[in-house]
Design a protein around this motif. Sequence first.
Motif, PDB file in Angstrom:
ATOM      1  N   GLN A  87      -8.979 -35.340 -11.021  1.00 24.54           N
ATOM      2  CA  GLN A  87      -9.889 -35.980 -10.484  1.00 24.54           C
ATOM      3  C   GLN A  87     -11.190 -35.758 -11.616  1.00 24.54           C
ATOM      4  O   GLN A  87     -11.220 -34.781 -12.127  1.00 24.54           O
ATOM      5  CB  GLN A  87     -10.308 -35.361  -9.270  1.00 24.54           C
ATOM      6  N   PRO A  88     -12.102 -36.768 -11.530  1.00 25.38           N
ATOM      7  CA  PRO A  88     -13.404 -36.302 -12.318  1.00 25.38           C
ATOM      8  C   PRO A  88     -14.012 -35.228 -11.682  1.00 25.38           C
ATOM      9  O   PRO A  88     -14.130 -35.058 -10.626  1.00 25.38           O
ATOM     10  CB  PRO A  88     -14.041 -37.845 -12.275  1.00 25.38           C
ATOM     11  N   LEU A  89     -14.522 -34.609 -12.614  1.00 21.51           N
ATOM     12  CA  LEU A  89     -15.463 -33.418 -12.136  1.00 21.51           C
ATOM     13  C   LEU A  89     -16.584 -33.553 -11.444  1.00 21.51           C
ATOM     14  O   LEU A  89     -17.147 -33.140 -10.552  1.00 21.51           O
ATOM     15  CB  LEU A  89     -15.453 -32.101 -13.356  1.00 21.51           C
ATOM     16  N   GLU A  90     -17.296 -34.518 -12.189  1.00 21.51           N
ATOM     17  CA  GLU A  90     -18.775 -34.696 -11.736  1.00 21.51           C
ATOM     18  C   GLU A  90     -19.071 -35.988 -10.806  1.00 21.51           C
ATOM     19  O   GLU A  90     -18.362 -37.071 -11.044  1.00 21.51           O
ATOM     20  CB  GLU A  90     -19.863 -35.046 -12.987  1.00 21.51           C
ATOM     21  N   VAL A  91     -19.544 -35.803  -9.598  1.00 20.87           N
ATOM     22  CA  VAL A  91     -19.614 -36.767  -8.883  1.00 20.87           C
ATOM     23  C   VAL A  91     -20.844 -37.628  -9.419  1.00 20.87           C
ATOM     24  O   VAL A  91     -22.006 -37.005  -9.972  1.00 20.87           O
ATOM     25  CB  VAL A  91     -20.331 -36.396  -7.485  1.00 20.87           C
ATOM     26  N   ALA A  92     -20.841 -39.043  -9.590  1.00 17.62           N
ATOM     27  CA  ALA A  92     -21.721 -39.862 -10.052  1.00 17.62           C
ATOM     28  C   ALA A  92     -21.925 -41.002  -8.973  1.00 17.62           C
ATOM     29  O   ALA A  92     -21.461 -40.982  -7.873  1.00 17.62           O
ATOM     30  CB  ALA A  92     -21.058 -40.491 -11.340  1.00 17.62           C
ATOM     31  N   VAL A 119     -24.969 -37.301 -10.416  1.00 14.28           N
ATOM     32  CA  VAL A 119     -25.814 -36.655  -9.080  1.00 14.28           C
ATOM     33  C   VAL A 119     -26.161 -35.237  -9.505  1.00 14.28           C
ATOM     34  O   VAL A 119     -25.269 -34.442  -9.709  1.00 14.28           O
ATOM     35  CB  VAL A 119     -25.324 -37.076  -7.769  1.00 14.28           C
ATOM     36  N   ARG A 120     -27.333 -35.016  -9.247  1.00 12.60           N
ATOM     37  CA  ARG A 120     -27.839 -33.556  -9.582  1.00 12.60           C
ATOM     38  C   ARG A 120     -28.297 -33.268  -8.403  1.00 12.60           C
ATOM     39  O   ARG A 120     -28.791 -33.849  -7.241  1.00 12.60           O
ATOM     40  CB  ARG A 120     -28.768 -33.469 -10.567  1.00 12.60           C
ATOM     41  N   HIS A 121     -28.608 -31.841  -8.142  1.00  8.73           N
ATOM     42  CA  HIS A 121     -29.236 -30.852  -7.267  1.00  8.73           C
ATOM     43  C   HIS A 121     -30.627 -31.698  -7.002  1.00  8.73           C
ATOM     44  O   HIS A 121     -31.384 -32.120  -7.712  1.00  8.73           O
ATOM     45  CB  HIS A 121     -29.321 -29.653  -7.536  1.00  8.73           C
ATOM     46  N   GLY A 122     -30.901 -32.033  -5.657  1.00  8.03           N
ATOM     47  CA  GLY A 122     -32.308 -32.551  -5.398  1.00  8.03           C
ATOM     48  C   GLY A 122     -32.295 -34.001  -5.448  1.00  8.03           C
ATOM     49  O   GLY A 122     -33.374 -34.488  -4.903  1.00  8.03           O
ATOM     50  N   ASP A 142     -28.339 -28.461 -11.734  1.00  9.54           N
ATOM     51  CA  ASP A 142     -27.042 -28.630 -11.856  1.00  9.54           C
ATOM     52  C   ASP A 142     -26.422 -30.127 -11.294  1.00  9.54           C
ATOM     53  O   ASP A 142     -26.970 -30.488 -10.542  1.00  9.54           O
ATOM     54  CB  ASP A 142     -26.419 -27.713 -10.741  1.00  9.54           C
ATOM     55  N   VAL A 143     -25.222 -30.320 -12.073  1.00 11.06           N
ATOM     56  CA  VAL A 143     -24.610 -31.679 -11.477  1.00 11.06           C
ATOM     57  C   VAL A 143     -23.889 -31.248  -9.956  1.00 11.06           C
ATOM     58  O   VAL A 143     -23.102 -30.112 -10.140  1.00 11.06           O
ATOM     59  CB  VAL A 143     -23.718 -32.021 -12.568  1.00 11.06           C
TER      60      VAL A 143
END
Lengths: 728, 798
Positions: A295-300, A373-376, A434-435
């Motif tokens: 799976q892709p690691l970073e949620v976008a 998508v990042r923290h916040g 952080d992502v």
Amino acid sequence: MLGFLKKPVVVTAEINMNLMALTVMGLISRLWGLSYPRAVVFDEVYYGQFVSLYMKRIFFVDDSGPPFGNMLLALGGYLGGFDGNFLWNRIGAEYSINVPVWSLRLLPALAGALCVPLAYQILIELQFSHCAALGAALLILLENSLITQSRFMLLESILIFFILLAVLSYLKFYNLQRHSSFSGSWWFWLLLTGVACSCAVGVKYMGLFTYMLLLAIAGLHFWHMIGDQNFSNVSLMCHFLARALALVIIPMAMYLSFFYVHLTLLYRSGPHDQIMTSAFQASLEGGLARITQGQPLEVAYGSQITLRNVLGKPMQCWLHSHTNTYPIRYENGRGSSHQQQVTCYPFKDVNNWWIVKDPGMQQLVVSNPPRPVRHGHIVQLVHGITTRYLNTHDVAAPLSPHSQEVSCYIDYNISMPAQNLWRVEILNRESDTDVWKTILSEVRFVHVNTSAVLKASALSGASLPEWGYRQLEVVGEKLSKGYHQSMVWNVEEHRYGKSQEQKEREVELHSPTQMDISKNLSFMAKFTELQWKILTLKNEDTEHKYSSSALDWITMDTNIAYWLHPTSGAQIHLLGNIVTWASANVAALVYTCLSLWYLVRRRRKIYDIPEGAWQPWVSAGGICVGGWAVNYLPFFLMEKTLFLYHYLPALTFQILLIPIVLQHLSDHLCRSLLLKSMFSALLVAWFSSVYLVYSTFSPVTYGEPALSVTELKDLRWKDSWNILIRKQ
Amino acid sequence: MSASDCHQPQGRPLTSRLGCSRTAADPAGLHLPACPAPHPPRTPSPSMRRARPGAGAPRMPAAGGGQAELGPRGGPLRQRESRRLPGGLARPAAPPAPSAGPARPAALALVTLLSFASRFHRLPEPPHVCWDETHFGKMGSYYINRTFFFDVHPPLGKMLIGLAGYLSGYDGTFPFQKPGDRYEQHNYVGMRGFCAFLGSCLVPFAYLIVLELSKSLPAALLAAFILIFDTGCITLSQYILLDPILMFFLMGAVLSMVKCNSCADRPFSASWWFWLSLTGVNLAGAMGVKFVGLFVVLLVGLNTIYDLWDLLGNLSLSLVMFGKHLLARVLCLILLPLALYTAMFAVHFTVLNKSGPGDGFFSSAFQSQLIGNNLHNVSVPEHLAYGSVVTMKNLRMAGGYLHSHWHLYPEGIGARQQQVTAYLHKDLNNLWIIKKHDSDTADLSDPSSPVEFVRHGDIIRLEHKETSRNLHSHQHEAPLTRKHFQVTGYGINGTGDSNDFWRIEVVGRKAGKLIKVLRSQVRLTHVATGCILGSSGKTLPKWGWEQVEVTCTPYLKESPNSLWNFEDHINPKLPNISLDVLKPSFAEILLESHMVMIRGNSGLKPKDNEVTSKPWHWPINYQGLRFSGVNETDYRVYLLGNPVIWWLNLVTIGLYLLIAVSTAVALKRGVQLTTELEELSRVVLRGGGQITLGWLLHYLPFFMMGRVLYFHHYFPAMLFSSMLTGITWDALLKFCAGFLSHSTTARKVYRGGFLALVLLITYSFYLFHPLSYGMIGPMASDPSSPMAGLRWMDSWEF
């Protein structure tokens, strides 16, 4: 160079025949007819399943304790060539031919047998006579309950073995301390103490009590050394460091290594996966890893995700929605928003998919390159199948009226605007930028309008009524309630959305995810998680037919039926030697009273017994009475289901006290010759009765021979004993 | 009573006898733990000597003149000097009393004043019911109205609240229904004022304890300031709660114990007796308010054992003397508290003579004594007859009524039939109809049919009146006690099967005798399986509405668990006869009420999905309690410790352990210490040790408790922790200053350190005082709130 040729090679061996004889007798009593009965006996049904899982390398969580004990049992299976194929479902089930019963039961039996010479040695090291030591060993030898517990695939005998080994090594070490500090054998016994302690703790957490006792005794001894001006500060420091190394550092390392071996051995996914976090599951072969692989690691923005609640209790569940709406009025008359239900659903389902949307843009696909998508960040969550937005508002939730209802927004009620903005907060972030990562990030969704947090309120296991299909409730909880795992979510399945159109998207949602990255957890992360789960996981406390309370144990008012022959009256019970138990109690009482008397008198400077006898008397009491107390009293504070076998470690210590008290009585209180000979005669009579009781009860200890109904009835010496009598 | 003072200057005429210090002529060999060893009569080292008055000076101008005499541990030294030089050192203002100088009384007066001022400030605010006032205020009203109630705590605290209310003119009419209810015209300030008064006393108590243990004025002042300026202590003292009362007795006990210890050189003197018996009185008080008082009993007990052990080792003391010591302690610390404790229960039961909400928790016999209870001056049909409607009460202590309701046992737990439980409250669902096993009630309800009495040994059926199901048992496991059989309600409209048959037997009667209501102890044997109907005393989970399990036990042991009596008895066909139920003795009532309280306490289990307070939260001040107000417009009071103080306390505990261990090791290694250091180490080990033990005893047991815990449970431990902070920092500062001896820097370091601590505490109080004295306006999570910057932890909710 060749000096050894000039002299003959001489080996002087010193064999303590007592010890040899005791060992042999111990082996005979524990190993005789070991593979009988060829059926599952009592808790073998519990430990057996773990042995099978070890054989198959399948991951499991045993909430009753650390893995070392199970590993030892599995070692027996491994040596016997067990393939793990047996269904452990019922006590009394016949073993199939592929189960190596003898070798599975061998290790516990060996451990039980070796307790006999260990008891002998301990009394010698406590500076009591060979006669007393022999007595202690024989009492252990003839203790029916210890025999029964040793002869099956159970852990208590192994635990008792390591406990006694730890005590013995510490005593040996302490006795060497006076003349040969830092010699080879000094180091050997010191290190062995630490190793045995960690093994005992590794088998069962009960071992911790004895470990603490030994630490306290070691601390006390060291305290005396501090006061001893013969030691220089430097040598004291060396002594301290040596002890810290052997008694603290090494046991901790050993304990970690048990888990290391455990996790290395068990690499396949299995029945207890869902207790663990997604990250842990993904590290196992098969199971979730098969799905999440690649799976892709970073949620976008535009990612399609499933969100799993981190708590995982009472069951794992995923954020879920479906087209049904909340009922306009609940049973108790309260109203709802009548919008689309949002629940937490314990099964994989296409309705668990959500799409992360940027509030400022309309599109539901991942742009190229993906915008992570990042923290916040503020996002909207769109339910994949119904394309409604996740929403919460100031309406009381269905089951928890103090919290806000969470719904998927439908514009039924014009007076209620959509409030569907959520702030993503990554809790285990390293920096504020952080992502959001698949599986790894633990995320909290804070509602922008009301600062409520998305929470699965399923702790109690209460589920929604019929209208909610018995799924679990999801609510918006006030942030101020503090951190709780039920407010934390992580992305489990994840893919980058590609379909512009709803129809295509539905097809896409139904298709399995496939892409490519692997995630590996470090050993320490896995260890912490597993350890935490073992400690916090609680089975429902229910009373067992043979469970008992700690108070029943001293007088042995209870027994446990381990096995019953399917046709004849042959049966096996955990039932102690009642004479030994009673004598042990009396010994403890006599010891306590005498010690108090001596102590008070010594305080007034009256010395009843010579100083040379006082020191061994005190240290014997410290170990035996202390060992009994630390292994017994904590059970009064425990709320778990208790069984008679929990008392066996304490009993072992109490039995060791009997010969100590007897020798003391004969040495110091029987002053005249007449008294002494009378005392000896009494001893012989008493010991014969111990043997008599042992042989009377040996049919229910060994399960052979089968007894008739009247014989069985005769064995029921106490009304509370549950001897099984077949109805004719 | 002048003889009562070991140290206070009021007892001037007697002080030459009563001082804690020993004269040089004292018999040698007596080791007096709380009194410093005799020093050679010399003046203290100049650097140390000036330290304390310097530190104290900014607050107490009166102390300025006393510099020459006041050493940090100068009390005992000075006493000796003053005794040798009667009349004081050419300073007429200084009384020749021990340990005095004007500084100490002045300091005491100052802290007392500050304490009262801080506790009584805005006391009537908010004028509505706050938090647990709803319970304890209500219970105070019960005493004024003399209505019987049940609570899990012993009665003293609530009795005192009731008394305070009575004396201040509260008439007991306010219902105290829920937090937030306005008091309107009702006079509640008296009760709050009483609690605040006791709460204010904690500060001078702490001051005196620390002074006694450390002989250091700055240490005592520091401890007192910490308590004065702690928002948590202020808040907890301002409302109608049990905690200030409990803490008052607790600190009183510690104070009198410490005072008694320092009178140890003069055993059996008037002051010694006074303090010893006062300890006992306070112990009884602490136990009488809450069972948490048990911990301070333990503390005093351990201290006494240590004391006696010391005396035993003293060979110059004859065994007869030792016996006297032992007897005196047994008398004052065991018998006296027991007598007082019993007495307060006697008062409790005498005052509460009217029936009220707590009746059902007690046995039928007890209830018959309450005016207004349906059993009081009861008149019921005397003998049990078929067709009667009855309630059955279990005879175990705090046993309930046999109860059933429409709900079924959940799936997987025995047969899915109607639940049968034991229920402590009076309820319509407790009613059962007695029927013959072989005929229906139809003919019995006919008014013309003759009455037939139930006899010992008869086989009967019991039909639940509301649901018309029969009491039933069968060989399924009971829900909790797996060894017993399940008891259910079975059948429709009274028609069931043979598993509904029970044999009724009276204990100690012969067959054929009639069965008496209330008096007969009845056993119900299930005919088919031979088991006996009983209540296991275990609480069922949620599905059983947390009522008590009822089982059928196959073990035929005789125990009150399996005995029942008939309480209500309705049968219109029988004449009512007035019965005088056996009056229970006071001892029985006492035992029974304790069983009920203990059961009630252990029954306070946390609900499944409740986020509860954990003991490890407390010392770090993790989360407070909302006393009043939720929304922005409300007057909000939030029970939270002053974080600066609490974190200082937390750090100090670690610091203390470090100091204590290194001191102990140094002593054990035989390091030669100077006299000052030796004295300092004694204070740290002995005085600090006692306080630390108190802290441990009041904190650790909570880790093992299964009941619901709240933040305010930590406050007794917090008192000890604060006193420890005073002692530790004083010792630490002295130790640091000791390195710089013979220079003015030493004095500066000591004085500066002390001042800095006090200023820190005061400033933090200035920051956080709205927590106690009320906040109105936006919540702290809102940036526009004045408290916004003070929400240092996310878990605080003000």
